[in-house]
Design a protein around this motif. Sequence first.
Motif, PDB file in Angstrom:
ATOM      1  N   GLY A   1       0.812  -1.213   0.000  1.00 40.75           N
ATOM      2  CA  GLY A   1       0.000   0.000   0.000  1.00 40.75           C
ATOM      3  C   GLY A   1       0.842   1.259   0.000  1.00 40.75           C
ATOM      4  N   ILE A   2       1.829   1.294   0.881  1.00 40.62           N
ATOM      5  CA  ILE A   2       2.695   2.473   0.960  1.00 40.62           C
ATOM      6  C   ILE A   2       3.566   2.575  -0.288  1.00 40.62           C
ATOM      7  N   GLY A   3       4.044   1.427  -0.780  1.00 41.59           N
ATOM      8  CA  GLY A   3       4.838   1.430  -2.006  1.00 41.59           C
ATOM      9  C   GLY A   3       4.054   1.969  -3.189  1.00 41.59           C
ATOM     10  N   GLY A   4       2.762   1.646  -3.268  1.00 43.24           N
ATOM     11  CA  GLY A   4       1.921   2.161  -4.347  1.00 43.24           C
ATOM     12  C   GLY A   4       1.784   3.669  -4.286  1.00 43.24           C
ATOM     13  N   VAL A   5       1.608   4.203  -3.081  1.00 40.13           N
ATOM     14  CA  VAL A   5       1.504   5.656  -2.916  1.00 40.13           C
ATOM     15  C   VAL A   5       2.788   6.335  -3.385  1.00 40.13           C
TER      16      VAL A   5
ATOM     17  N   MET B   1      12.393  12.589  -1.132  1.00 43.97           N
ATOM     18  CA  MET B   1      11.157  13.214  -0.666  1.00 43.97           C
ATOM     19  C   MET B   1      10.046  12.178  -0.529  1.00 43.97           C
ATOM     20  N   ALA B   2       9.941  11.259  -1.495  1.00 48.96           N
ATOM     21  CA  ALA B   2       8.888  10.253  -1.466  1.00 48.96           C
ATOM     22  C   ALA B   2       9.100   9.266  -0.318  1.00 48.96           C
ATOM     23  N   ILE B   3      10.348   8.895  -0.058  1.00 47.45           N
ATOM     24  CA  ILE B   3      10.631   7.966   1.038  1.00 47.45           C
ATOM     25  C   ILE B   3      10.337   8.626   2.384  1.00 47.45           C
ATOM     26  N   VAL B   4      10.673   9.917   2.492  1.00 44.10           N
ATOM     27  CA  VAL B   4      10.332  10.650   3.726  1.00 44.10           C
ATOM     28  C   VAL B   4       8.820  10.674   3.920  1.00 44.10           C
ATOM     29  N   TYR B   5       8.079  10.866   2.840  1.00 41.51           N
ATOM     30  CA  TYR B   5       6.618  10.842   2.899  1.00 41.51           C
ATOM     31  C   TYR B   5       6.124   9.479   3.361  1.00 41.51           C
ATOM     32  N   ALA B   6       6.759   8.411   2.867  1.00 42.54           N
ATOM     33  CA  ALA B   6       6.370   7.055   3.274  1.00 42.54           C
ATOM     34  C   ALA B   6       6.624   6.841   4.763  1.00 42.54           C
TER      35      ALA B   6
ATOM     36  N   LEU C   1       0.557  22.706 -12.231  1.00 41.80           N
ATOM     37  CA  LEU C   1      -0.533  21.776 -12.504  1.00 41.80           C
ATOM     38  C   LEU C   1      -0.176  20.369 -12.051  1.00 41.80           C
ATOM     39  N   VAL C   2       1.026  19.919 -12.382  1.00 38.03           N
ATOM     40  CA  VAL C   2       1.461  18.570 -12.025  1.00 38.03           C
ATOM     41  C   VAL C   2       1.594  18.435 -10.511  1.00 38.03           C
ATOM     42  N   THR C   3       2.172  19.449  -9.867  1.00 40.55           N
ATOM     43  CA  THR C   3       2.341  19.388  -8.418  1.00 40.55           C
ATOM     44  C   THR C   3       0.990  19.352  -7.712  1.00 40.55           C
ATOM     45  N   GLY C   4       0.038  20.165  -8.183  1.00 42.23           N
ATOM     46  CA  GLY C   4      -1.297  20.154  -7.593  1.00 42.23           C
ATOM     47  C   GLY C   4      -1.968  18.807  -7.738  1.00 42.23           C
ATOM     48  N   LEU C   5      -1.838  18.196  -8.918  1.00 39.69           N
ATOM     49  CA  LEU C   5      -2.402  16.867  -9.141  1.00 39.69           C
ATOM     50  C   LEU C   5      -1.778  15.848  -8.209  1.00 39.69           C
ATOM     51  N   ALA C   6      -0.457  15.923  -8.068  1.00 43.30           N
ATOM     52  CA  ALA C   6       0.235  14.973  -7.197  1.00 43.30           C
ATOM     53  C   ALA C   6      -0.215  15.119  -5.749  1.00 43.30           C
ATOM     54  N   VAL C   7      -0.385  16.351  -5.302  1.00 44.68           N
ATOM     55  CA  VAL C   7      -0.800  16.589  -3.915  1.00 44.68           C
ATOM     56  C   VAL C   7      -2.186  16.011  -3.660  1.00 44.68           C
ATOM     57  N   VAL C   8      -3.125  16.251  -4.584  1.00 43.41           N
ATOM     58  CA  VAL C   8      -4.497  15.751  -4.401  1.00 43.41           C
ATOM     59  C   VAL C   8      -4.540  14.227  -4.425  1.00 43.41           C
ATOM     60  N   VAL C   9      -3.957  13.641  -5.473  1.00 37.21           N
ATOM     61  CA  VAL C   9      -4.016  12.182  -5.630  1.00 37.21           C
ATOM     62  C   VAL C   9      -3.297  11.475  -4.485  1.00 37.21           C
ATOM     63  N   CYS C  10      -2.084  11.936  -4.184  1.00 35.63           N
ATOM     64  CA  CYS C  10      -1.285  11.230  -3.184  1.00 35.63           C
ATOM     65  C   CYS C  10      -1.748  11.520  -1.759  1.00 35.63           C
ATOM     66  N   SER C  11      -2.453  12.617  -1.555  1.00 32.18           N
ATOM     67  CA  SER C  11      -3.044  12.838  -0.229  1.00 32.18           C
ATOM     68  C   SER C  11      -4.153  11.831   0.021  1.00 32.18           C
TER      69      SER C  11
ATOM     70  N   MET D   1      -4.492   8.873  -1.536  1.00 37.96           N
ATOM     71  CA  MET D   1      -3.866   7.557  -1.437  1.00 37.96           C
ATOM     72  C   MET D   1      -3.105   7.409  -0.129  1.00 37.96           C
ATOM     73  N   GLY D   2      -2.462   8.507   0.313  1.00 34.02           N
ATOM     74  CA  GLY D   2      -1.738   8.457   1.575  1.00 34.02           C
ATOM     75  C   GLY D   2      -2.663   8.225   2.753  1.00 34.02           C
ATOM     76  N   LEU D   3      -3.858   8.823   2.698  1.00 35.04           N
ATOM     77  CA  LEU D   3      -4.835   8.608   3.761  1.00 35.04           C
ATOM     78  C   LEU D   3      -5.237   7.140   3.816  1.00 35.04           C
ATOM     79  N   ALA D   4      -5.450   6.549   2.634  1.00 34.81           N
ATOM     80  CA  ALA D   4      -5.790   5.125   2.590  1.00 34.81           C
ATOM     81  C   ALA D   4      -4.637   4.281   3.130  1.00 34.81           C
ATOM     82  N   ALA D   5      -3.399   4.665   2.791  1.00 39.16           N
ATOM     83  CA  ALA D   5      -2.236   3.918   3.272  1.00 39.16           C
ATOM     84  C   ALA D   5      -2.097   4.035   4.787  1.00 39.16           C
ATOM     85  N   ILE D   6      -2.434   5.207   5.338  1.00 49.67           N
ATOM     86  CA  ILE D   6      -2.382   5.371   6.795  1.00 49.67           C
ATOM     87  C   ILE D   6      -3.376   4.437   7.467  1.00 49.67           C
ATOM     88  N   PHE D   7      -4.593   4.354   6.929  1.00 51.77           N
ATOM     89  CA  PHE D   7      -5.581   3.427   7.501  1.00 51.77           C
ATOM     90  C   PHE D   7      -5.100   1.985   7.382  1.00 51.77           C
ATOM     91  N   GLY D   8      -4.421   1.678   6.255  1.00 54.78           N
ATOM     92  CA  GLY D   8      -3.868   0.336   6.100  1.00 54.78           C
ATOM     93  C   GLY D   8      -2.801   0.055   7.139  1.00 54.78           C
TER      94      GLY D   8
END
Length: 397
Positions: A32-36, A365-370, A261-271, A273-280
């Motif tokens: 789950g976290i790897g997918g995010v 940055m992505a690993i820190v987020y994980a 545009l790309v950064t905004g998309l990444a923030v929305v999508v990964c937020s 997905m990140g919420l789902a990963a936190i619940f996981g």
Amino acid sequence: MFSWFRQLFALASFNIRTLPARAGSAVAAIVGIGGVVAVLVGVLSIGEGFRRVMVVQGKPDTVLVLRGGADSEMASVIVGPDVGVIESTPGIAKGADGKPLAAAELSVILDLPKRTTRTPANVPMRGIQPRSLTIRPEVKVVEGRMFQWGTNEVIVGRGAQLSFAGTELGSEVHSGQNTWKVVGIFESNGGISESELWADASVLAPAYRRGNSFQTVMVKLASAGGFNKFRDALTTDPRISVRVLREEEYYAGQSKVIRALVTGLAVVVCSLMGLAAIFGALNTMYTAVAARARETATLEALGFSGSAVVISVITEAMLLALIGGALGGLGAYLAFDGYRAATMNFATFSQVAFAFDVTPRLMIMAIVYAVFIGLIGGLFPAIRAARQSVSVALRET
């Protein structure tokens, strides 16, 4: 204090050694976290690739002169007499013949199909002058030859050749009543020029009824430090109204919209997905804590600190997140780095060919987020483990 660290080490080691017994839930958290992380890195690599194309193009001693008020080449018009004024401004480097290194250029848009989808795309075609090549020494013809001046021949950037159909060496590009023969492929260190087709400006201008007008004047300065003096001399000249920008400044501005545009998309999508990963992760760690309730209670009864229990559980969650983040980052690198695509430059409404760029900064940055996901996912189960009643936990079967 030393005893506390020994307790922490013992608890953390115990948690890690028992991971195989909880392989299913642990693997689910890692995946789950790897997918995010993979999605985050993949999306942001688009913006990094686009930025790199723009940054590579810019040089501090090269200047673009546009019409006053214009924010892009497509919105700019500079007539012939104004070109003469620009070329006579002090501060411009001189060529071997003693003449100023300045080149008036124009751009038109061709309608070419994308190589993969065959959908039409706006591809820029640039009319250059002989001095354009001296101003851009990074441009090298790597296949075929340079076009002959005064003919309907063109050279095609590597990015355009890979992204758009009908741009192969020896092919003919049709635009309205005009036909252009591709005689060479050029590279420019991966810069935005590689998204263009280049032709002789003196042939391109009458073909598109541009008369004696251009869109920009490229200037090579005698010194990068002379930019302010050169700009002030031009912008205060009452004969013309122009905007003067360093090449690197101009292309950095061109990349802002797509990167935002790309950064905004990444923030929305990964937020999300990140919420789902936190619940996981929460589910995984709550399950782990419940499965080891009696063992944890026994350790606390023997004198192990509650804070050591908390940190040991969080450490386990962060370790799983770190593994997931590293695997997700590696997967994103293998899948996306170097992948070629083309997207719209909203400043010029033309296509820019670029390659996804998975940089070390993105990976870190992505690993820190994980790890942050793991920290949040392990915090509440860890507190529950420390607060559970020893007597109640020992009675659990």
